[in-house]
Design a protein around this motif. Structure first.
Motif, short mmCIF file in Angstrom:
data_model
loop_
_atom_site.label_atom_id
_atom_site.label_comp_id
_atom_site.label_asym_id
_atom_site.label_seq_id
_atom_site.Cartn_x
_atom_site.Cartn_y
_atom_site.Cartn_z
N VAL A 297 12.10 4.39 -11.16
CA VAL A 297 10.83 4.03 -10.45
C VAL A 297 10.74 2.50 -10.47
N VAL A 358 11.82 9.15 -11.13
CA VAL A 358 11.20 9.82 -9.69
C VAL A 358 10.68 11.12 -10.09
N TRP A 361 6.93 12.17 -11.31
CA TRP A 361 5.96 12.17 -10.55
C TRP A 361 5.69 13.62 -9.80
N ILE A 427 8.93 9.39 -3.80
CA ILE A 427 7.88 9.63 -4.77
C ILE A 427 6.40 10.49 -4.00
N GLN A 430 7.83 13.96 -4.16
CA GLN A 430 7.58 14.68 -5.62
C GLN A 430 6.21 14.79 -5.77
#
Lengths: 486, 100
Positions: A297, A358, A361, A427, A430
């Protein structure tokens, strides 16, 4: 030299003294004194802000102090307050982080303060000497901050790359400065502009100088093809430092960019515009495309911040007053949305650098609905979706480019914003859409009131600008009352 | 007779060598030396121009460049020490974990 002209310089003097006090205090207190030191640093920055408001504002017309080195104008005040805000938010993010990761010492806060001082000089410098010294004070402090976790290999590696390429870009910038000085005989931005207005010239030495200075500045704002240092520096640095160096130095570098190019070199705009145009287009395309494939990220946000520099460069390309204030507006929104997003990365991070991928998350909306909603708003802002501030700021730079006749550049910008939705929404997917076991595997949020406050402030500011932009636009347009700008 | 052009040509050669050195060499210490070469090319340029123009501001900037280059070298050497302690190397290619 009469003493009165030091009065507008009081904020900078105070900041310098405060950074020394924090440095010495940090040696005395060590790791035990993190909270008091952080409070001291935030307090000094707030006092500096008040001093800027009291003494650093122009009484009417812009004026120069200290032998024509610094300008006192609303443009400088705008960037000074913006840089101060990002420094305060960074310190609030960093305190808990440094405690959790057991990196201690007051030198962290002292370095943030010296970097802020450098950026103050960058924001108000109107002579290439003062601009260079301010730039280096900011850059040297940032190199150390990136390498602050000296026992982490990544942090060290990021600092090494940042240092080598940063120093090289300073060298290129300086070589350009020396050529411009050689052909015009002055380092003062106002005198450069006067000389160029009086006798427009296109001799090779001057052109080479301007192009090399453009290269140097493009390095500092991390525009393609001079961006190679930034993903590594951003990924390697401790996350609060990443938040800081991705916003404040970029804002200060844009201030310097505008002063030099939209100001001093504006009579030569037809010669340098195509260079910046090309850089802006490549930055938007490459930054967004490269971000698509990132699983880390921090690295993804690094590429996204490269792309954002490309959007802001559109305002510089436009070369109009509208373009200039749209850059100011863009930097204002960008500062808050990026610090907020990195703030949530900080909150998700635990020892061993969890929270950076990622997948970490996953399922956040169930575990921490408020944090997930905050991240959603910040990602919407970064992607430029209404009703957030990110939409308004993008709208203004696109409008600036279209008004100046650069329709293709705006088209590239809009298309690339659409591309950016994909990686920001990875994101979001997720956080909200992953179910079951996968959702359980995500990282847990850390309890950290200060960092939570930073995220809250960022979300509120980004939303406020999106819903009611008028006062912020007025503030950015007020920043046009600057020495040497058109 | 040595004219300003000679200084400028020498400075251009130094600048180019410095740039090539930073990009091609992999040893951190050589890279630092190349950076120093770039800064000194700038200084030479500034002083030659300052002399030709009869204007002092170029020499003032050169003094600032020397000062800042010293600070820059200090930070560079500090990074070298940190790198050597961590990885026992001064070769930049060995410090390349993050390349994706």
């Amino acid at each position: 030299m009469p003493l009165e002209q030091f009065v507008p310089f009081i904020p900078e003097i105070f900041l310098a003294i405060a950074s020394f006090v924090l440095l010495v205090g940090g040696i005395g207190l060590g790791r035990r004194g993190m909270r008091p030191l952080a409070l001291g640093a935030v307090g000094s920055l707030v006092v500096t802000g008040i001093l800027v408001w009291l003494f650093g504002r122009p009484a009417g017309e812009p004026e120069v102090i200290l032998g024509g080195m610094l300008a006192i104008d609303t443009f400088a005040v705008f960037f000074k307050l913006l840089v101060l805000a990002s420094a305060i938010l960074t310190i609030m993010l960093a305190t808990g982080f440094l405690e959790r990761f057991r990196y201690g010492g007051g030198e962290f806060f002292a370095l943030i303060l010296t970097a802020t001082l450098g950026m103050f000089v960058m924001a108000s410098g109107v002579n290439l000497v003062s601009l260079y010294v301010g730039l280096e004070l900011m850059a040297l402090s940032s190199y150390v901050l990136v390498g602050y976790c000296k026992l982490e290999v990544k942090s060290n590696e990021g600092a090494v790359k940042y240092f080598v390429l940063g120093a090289m870009s300073s060298g290129i910038l300086l070589y350009g400065i020396s050529l411009v000085y050689g052909s015009l005989g002055t380092l003062d931005l106002m005198e450069i502009k006067t000389a160029l207005v009086a006798a427009p010239q296109d001799n090779l030495v001057l052109m080479l100088g301007i192009v090399l200075m453009a290269f140097g500045m493009l390095f500092k704002v991390a525009a393609v093809p001079f961006h190679v240092w930034s993903p590594d520096a951003y990924e390697g640095a401790p996350t609060p430092v990443t938040a800081f160096i991705s916003v404040a130095p970029k804002a200060a570098a844009f201030a310097m960019f505008l002063r030099i190019f939209a100001g001093a070199f504006s009579p030569e705009i037809d010669h340098w515009r195509s260079v910046i145009w090309l850089a802006a287009a490549m930055t938007m395309i490459f930054g967004n495309i490269a971000a698509l494939s990132q699983d880390n990220v921090k690295r993804m946000l690094a590429y996204s911040s490269i792309a954002h520099a490309g959007y802001a460069l559109m305002g510089v390309v436009a070369g109009t007053a509208y373009g200039t204030w749209s850059v100011l507006m863009y930097m204002l929104v960008y500062t808050f949305m990026n610090i907020g997003a990195f703030g949530l990365v900080v909150l998700l991070e635990t020892r061993g650098y969890a929270g950076e991928t990622v997948k970490d998350w996953a399922g956040l909306s169930k575990k921490a609905p408020a944090a997930a909603a905050g991240m959603l708003i910040l990602l919407l802002a970064l992607a430029g979706i209404p009703p957030t501030g990110g939409f308004m700021s993008k709208l203004y730079v696109f409008a600036a480019a279209i008004n100046a006749g650069y329709i293709w550049l705006a088209v590239i910008g809009v298309l690339m914003s659409a591309v950016s939705l994909y990686y920001y929404f990875r994101i979001v997917v997720q956080m909200y859409l992953v179910e079951g076991e996968e959702a359980e595997s995500g990282a847990e949020l850390v309890r950290d009131r200060w960092a939570e406050g930073v995220v809250l402030v960022s979300v509120l500011v980004v939303m406020a600008i999106g819903v009611y932009p008028a006062p912020f636009v007025g503030w950015a347009q007020g920043g046009l009352n600057a020495l040497g700008l058109m | 007779m040595i004219t300003a052009t000679h200084y400028l040509a020498l400075s251009l050669v130094m600048f180019t060598l410095g740039l090539i050195g930073v990009m091609v060499r992999r040893n951190f210490i050589t890279v630092l030396m190349s950076l120093e070469l770039i800064f000194n090319a700038v200084n030479l340029n500034l002083i030659a121009f300052s002399f030709r123009l009869g204007d002092l501001s170029g020499q003032i900037l050169a003094i600032f460049v020397i000062t800042v280059a010293a600070a820059e070298a200090a930070i560079g050497l500090g990074l070298i020490i940190a790198l050597t302690r961590l990885k026992d190397t001064v070769i930049l290619d060995d410090a390349n974990e993050m390349r994706s």
